[in-house]
Enzyme design. Structure first.
Site, PDB file in Angstrom:
ATOM      1  N   ARG A 114       0.821  -1.225   0.000  1.00 50.46           N
ATOM      2  CA  ARG A 114       0.000   0.000   0.000  1.00 50.46           C
ATOM      3  C   ARG A 114       0.850   1.268   0.000  1.00 50.46           C
ATOM      4  NH1 ARG A 114      -5.447  -2.029   3.181  1.00 50.46           N
ATOM      5  NH2 ARG A 114      -6.031  -3.411   1.463  1.00 50.46           N
ATOM      6  N   ARG A 149      13.223 -22.420   1.574  1.00 50.17           N
ATOM      7  CA  ARG A 149      14.678 -22.317   1.554  1.00 50.17           C
ATOM      8  C   ARG A 149      15.115 -22.587   0.116  1.00 50.17           C
ATOM      9  NH1 ARG A 149      15.661 -21.877   6.778  1.00 50.17           N
ATOM     10  NH2 ARG A 149      14.644 -23.265   8.253  1.00 50.17           N
ATOM     11  N   GLY A 199      15.692 -13.113   7.853  1.00 48.14           N
ATOM     12  CA  GLY A 199      16.776 -13.011   8.823  1.00 48.14           C
ATOM     13  C   GLY A 199      18.117 -12.852   8.121  1.00 48.14           C
ATOM     14  N   GLY A 216      20.358 -14.891   6.953  1.00 50.57           N
ATOM     15  CA  GLY A 216      20.622 -15.704   5.760  1.00 50.57           C
ATOM     16  C   GLY A 216      20.001 -15.077   4.524  1.00 50.57           C
ATOM     17  N   ASP A 227      13.324 -15.155  16.329  1.00 49.84           N
ATOM     18  CA  ASP A 227      14.475 -15.226  17.240  1.00 49.84           C
ATOM     19  C   ASP A 227      14.961 -13.860  17.732  1.00 49.84           C
ATOM     20  OD1 ASP A 227      14.414 -17.946  17.004  1.00 49.84           O
ATOM     21  OD2 ASP A 227      16.032 -18.072  15.550  1.00 49.84           O
ATOM     22  N   MET A 252      11.886 -21.932  21.189  1.00 48.77           N
ATOM     23  CA  MET A 252      12.758 -21.862  20.012  1.00 48.77           C
ATOM     24  C   MET A 252      13.944 -20.921  20.247  1.00 48.77           C
ATOM     25  SD  MET A 252      10.645 -22.150  16.510  1.00 48.77           S
ATOM     26  CE  MET A 252      10.523 -23.769  15.747  1.00 48.77           C
ATOM     27  N   GLN A 310       5.109 -21.629  18.206  1.00 50.77           N
ATOM     28  CA  GLN A 310       5.601 -20.258  18.411  1.00 50.77           C
ATOM     29  C   GLN A 310       5.708 -19.479  17.109  1.00 50.77           C
ATOM     30  OE1 GLN A 310       9.106 -20.698  21.525  1.00 50.77           O
ATOM     31  NE2 GLN A 310       8.688 -22.607  20.480  1.00 50.77           N
TER      32      GLN A 310
HETATM   33  O1  F6P Z   1      13.460 -18.721  12.707  1.00 50.19           O
HETATM   34  C1  F6P Z   1      14.473 -19.282  13.470  1.00 50.19           C
HETATM   35  C2  F6P Z   1      13.978 -20.521  14.114  1.00 50.19           C
HETATM   36  O2  F6P Z   1      12.783 -20.204  14.695  1.00 50.19           O
HETATM   37  C3  F6P Z   1      14.894 -21.164  15.129  1.00 50.19           C
HETATM   38  O3  F6P Z   1      14.789 -20.680  16.422  1.00 50.19           O
HETATM   39  C4  F6P Z   1      14.520 -22.588  14.996  1.00 50.19           C
HETATM   40  O4  F6P Z   1      15.490 -23.436  15.429  1.00 50.19           O
HETATM   41  C5  F6P Z   1      14.298 -22.718  13.540  1.00 50.19           C
HETATM   42  O5  F6P Z   1      13.782 -21.491  13.130  1.00 50.19           O
HETATM   43  C6  F6P Z   1      13.424 -23.830  13.153  1.00 50.19           C
HETATM   44  O6  F6P Z   1      13.374 -23.877  11.777  1.00 50.19           O
HETATM   45  P1  F6P Z   1      12.662 -25.051  10.988  1.00 50.19           P
HETATM   46  O7  F6P Z   1      11.265 -24.616  10.772  1.00 50.19           O
HETATM   47  O8  F6P Z   1      13.423 -25.173   9.741  1.00 50.19           O
HETATM   48  O9  F6P Z   1      12.746 -26.237  11.878  1.00 50.19           O
END
Ligand code: F6P
Length: 306
Positions: free
Chosen positions: A10, A57, A87, A89, A113, A155, A239
């Protein structure tokens, strides 16, 4: 992230731009899975978890040939700038993409995270913390009713921001995170002291990436060390979903808006963030070359509120 996508779409339209969405992240960019987004395409998504664009990914995007295909696809749509929600990456990929193909890139930090330097909060963190907080409160009822020790894993494969916030917010008896040394004998001794002092239940919050291991391994170590039995609860991917909190919706809206403005100001390659309530821009590479420190006040509260 939906709130961020909505805000970017928007804001862009209000500036007279044409906006496209890339499905499945960099993999979709390589496969030309790119769709035009109008204002109505992002109606009614603000309150939904996940992302309407999906996420994936992409190994191929880590290669020069993959990025070259992606660049050709963007050019075929006459797209001059890319906003990346993700993030470190994702940001590294964006930086390589910019360097090799001159495409303007802006990162908007989105990870539960919260481990990205240059922003006080990342999209998803507050929602994840509140989800985990609610779960630990419920576990606390059973812990108290059955006089038990619980170890709850949240996590955070490399970072303890979620564990620290959840542990403080639920009054956990110990918080185990990768950034600080976990002293199993000291924790066991504390638990024994609590029992001797008449406390019948305890909760430990552990980040999945703690150097002493995951919740099951920690439970075993505490049992071996002090003979204390415990129950383990792993919160996992709950989460990462659910309707976002108000704080996350507002943060994502600000960052989507800020990302478009950064593109228009030719601030690429940069990351937008929020520091002390203000929108900021940092060089994209800072997001992974600099390390975000834990909130020192929260870290102090761990010991002071014992
Ligand atoms: O986004 C990061 C994260 O939440 C980490 O804390 C956790 O280990 C990872 O993603 C889990 O990723 P996946 O969904 O690939 O298991």
């Amino acid at each position: 992230m939906n709130a961020g996508i909505r805000a970017a779409v928007r804001t862009g339209i209000s500036r007279g731009l044409s906006i496209f969405g890339v499905k499945r992240g960099y993999q979709g960019l390589i496969e030309n899975d790119i769709v035009r987004l109008d204002s109505t395409d992002v109606s009614n998504i603000l309150q939904r978890g996940g992302t309407i664009l999906h996420s994936a990914r992409s190994k191929e995007f880590t290669t020069e040939s993959g990025r070259a295909k992606a660049a050709a696809n963007l050019q075929s749509h006459d797209i001059g700038g890319l906003i990346v929600f993700g993030g470190d990456g994702s940001f590294r990929g964006a930086n390589d993409f910019h360097r090799e193909h001159g495409i303007r890139v802006v990162g908007a930090p989105a990870t539960i995270d919260n481990d990205i330097w240059g922003t006080d909060f990342t999209i998803g963190f507050d929602t994840a913390v509140n989800t985990a907080l609610d779960a630990v409160d419920k576990v606390r009822d059973t812990a108290a009713a059955h006089d038990r020790l619980f170890i709850v894993e949240v996590m955070g494969r490399h970072a303890g921001f979620i564990a620290l916030a959840v542990g403080i917010g639920t009054g956990a008896e110990a918080i185990l995170i990768p950034e600080t040394r976990t002293d199993i004998p000291a924790i066991a001794e504390k638990l024994q002291r609590r029992t001797a002092g008449g406390r019948t239940s305890s909760i430990l919050v552990v980040a999945e990436g703690d150097e002493e291991g995951n919740a099951y391994e920690i439970a075993k170590k505490i049992e071996n060390c002090a003979g204390l039995k415990s129950r383990v609860t792993i919160l996992g991917h709950v989460q990462r979903g659910g309707s976002p909190t108000a704080a996350d919706r507002i943060l994502a809206s600000k960052l989507g808006f800020a990302a478009v403005n950064a593109l228009l100001d030719d601030a690429s390659p940069c990351m937008v963030g929020i520091e002390e309530g203000k929108i900021v821009r940092h060089p994209l590479a800072d997001a992974w070359t600099r390390k975000k420190e834990l909130d020192t006040l929260l870290a102090r509260l761990v010991s002071d509120l014992e």
